[in-house]
Design a protein around this motif. Structure first.
Motif, mmCIF file in Angstrom:
data_model
loop_
_atom_site.group_PDB
_atom_site.id
_atom_site.type_symbol
_atom_site.label_atom_id
_atom_site.label_comp_id
_atom_site.label_asym_id
_atom_site.label_seq_id
_atom_site.Cartn_x
_atom_site.Cartn_y
_atom_site.Cartn_z
ATOM 1 N N ARG A 1 0.845 -1.185 0.000
ATOM 2 C CA ARG A 1 0.000 0.000 0.000
ATOM 3 C C ARG A 1 0.882 1.236 0.000
ATOM 4 O O ARG A 1 2.005 1.220 0.500
ATOM 5 N N SER B 1 0.531 3.773 1.781
ATOM 6 C CA SER B 1 0.801 4.181 3.157
ATOM 7 C C SER B 1 2.067 3.510 3.675
ATOM 8 O O SER B 1 2.844 4.124 4.426
ATOM 9 N N ASP C 1 -3.795 7.241 -0.751
ATOM 10 C CA ASP C 1 -3.532 5.836 -0.483
ATOM 11 C C ASP C 1 -3.967 5.040 -1.701
ATOM 12 O O ASP C 1 -4.726 5.526 -2.550
ATOM 13 N N ARG D 1 5.022 5.337 2.063
ATOM 14 C CA ARG D 1 5.186 6.657 2.690
ATOM 15 C C ARG D 1 5.866 6.546 4.054
ATOM 16 O O ARG D 1 6.701 7.383 4.412
ATOM 17 N N ASN D 2 5.559 5.493 4.789
ATOM 18 C CA ASN D 2 6.120 5.334 6.128
ATOM 19 C C ASN D 2 7.556 4.825 6.117
ATOM 20 O O ASN D 2 8.298 5.040 7.076
#
Length: 298
Positions: free
Chosen positions: A31, A33, A97, A36-37
């Motif tokens: 994903r 997300s 997302d 991004r993390n």
């Protein structure tokens, strides 16, 4: 992109594929997300030239993505397909997302490669499926994601084969999406396809339409007519566009000097290359390189 070995070239990134530890080689599903993390924004916004495919779709938000110096706006339910060798710059992932599928060349079967035109460097980047196709693509993505996340439940060879089949469904559906209603349809004639492939193979050796015409057995006028119908521009402009694209890729993504780039692209000197590039882009090679590395519009 996650858990890949990023090799820095100046401020730029060369990104080879490296599967996450403990998963099958050749494919990864995550994903946005997660991306991004795990990867900082400055790394993501750096021009990259990965050697593997990206399939990207959103479930929420809007993403401005740059592929080969063209900007695409990705909305939910649309898809972006970035192919090996294309220069990619990620947009701001803060408020989006979606799903990202990464896969290596050679992971899919030859039949799928041929059917989905996976090796076609001229294939479209952005795809807008119809409502019916959106549902089918979502289902294919969900199945692929579930199988990728289920590592360890099946023998590794069965798990890998299942991922290969599920990914094949997704790429075949994407590649075979119909042209949107009302969109202009280019006349892709056999003559244009032969010329297009010849340019892809030989643009670093010659920029003369006459050379291609002689090699392919057509007149320069015939090639120009076919290219105008198939690409909307003449044969010489088509060749020049391909040369400029490669020049931009090398300027954005490598530390090669103008002299080395000029030599690679078949120019007699860096001066000739600089003049050619400026005439077709309105910028010198150095100005273009500085603009890209400063993350400004070229």
């Amino acid at each position: 992109m996650v858990k890949k070995r990023h090799i820095r070239v100046g401020r730029l990134l060369d990104v080879p594929f490296s599967a996450p530890v403990g998963t099958p080689t050749g494919v990864e599903v995550l994903r946005l997300s997660e991306l991004r993390n795990r990867v900082s924004g400055d790394v993501l916004s750096t021009p990259q030239r990965p050697d593997f495919h990206h399939l990207l779709t959103l479930t929420e938000g809007s993403l401005r993505q740059t592929v080969d110096f063209a900007t695409y706006i990705l909305e939910p339910r649309s898809w972006l397909w970035i192919r090996p060798g294309q220069v990619n710059q990620w947009g701001d992932l803060a408020h989006v997302d979606g799903s990202l599928v990464l896969f290596q060349q050679g992971f899919l079967s030859p039949a799928t490669v041929a059917g989905a035109r996976i090796d076609d460097p001229h294939a479209p980047v952005l795809h807008h499926p119809s409502p019916g196709d959106v549902a089918a693509l979502r289902l294919a993505t969900d199945h692929l994601t579930e199988e990728f996340d289920a590592f360890g439940r099946l023998p590794i060879e069965i798990h890998t084969a299942t991922l290969r089949h599920l990914l094949s469904v997704l790429v075949l559906r994407l590649a075979c999406l119909p042209t949107p209603a009302g969109a202009p349809v280019a006349e892709i004639s056999p003559t244009f396809m032969i010329f297009r492939d010849a340019v892809e193979a030989h643009f670093t050796h010659t920029r003369r339409v006459e050379d291609y015409a002689r090699e392919l057995g057509y007149s320069p006028r015939t090639l120009s007519r076919a290219t105008l119908a198939g690409a909307g521009l003449g044969a010489k402009d088509y060749i020049d566009r391909r040369v400029v694209l490669e020049a931009k890729r090398l300027l954005a993504h490598s530390e090669q000097t103008a002299t080395r780039i000029a030599d690679h692209l078949g120019f007699a000197s860096a001066t000739h290359f600089s003049k050619y590039f400026h005439q077709r882009t309105g910028q010198t090679p150095i100005t273009f390189r500085n603009a890209i590395r400063g993350h400004t519009e070229p």
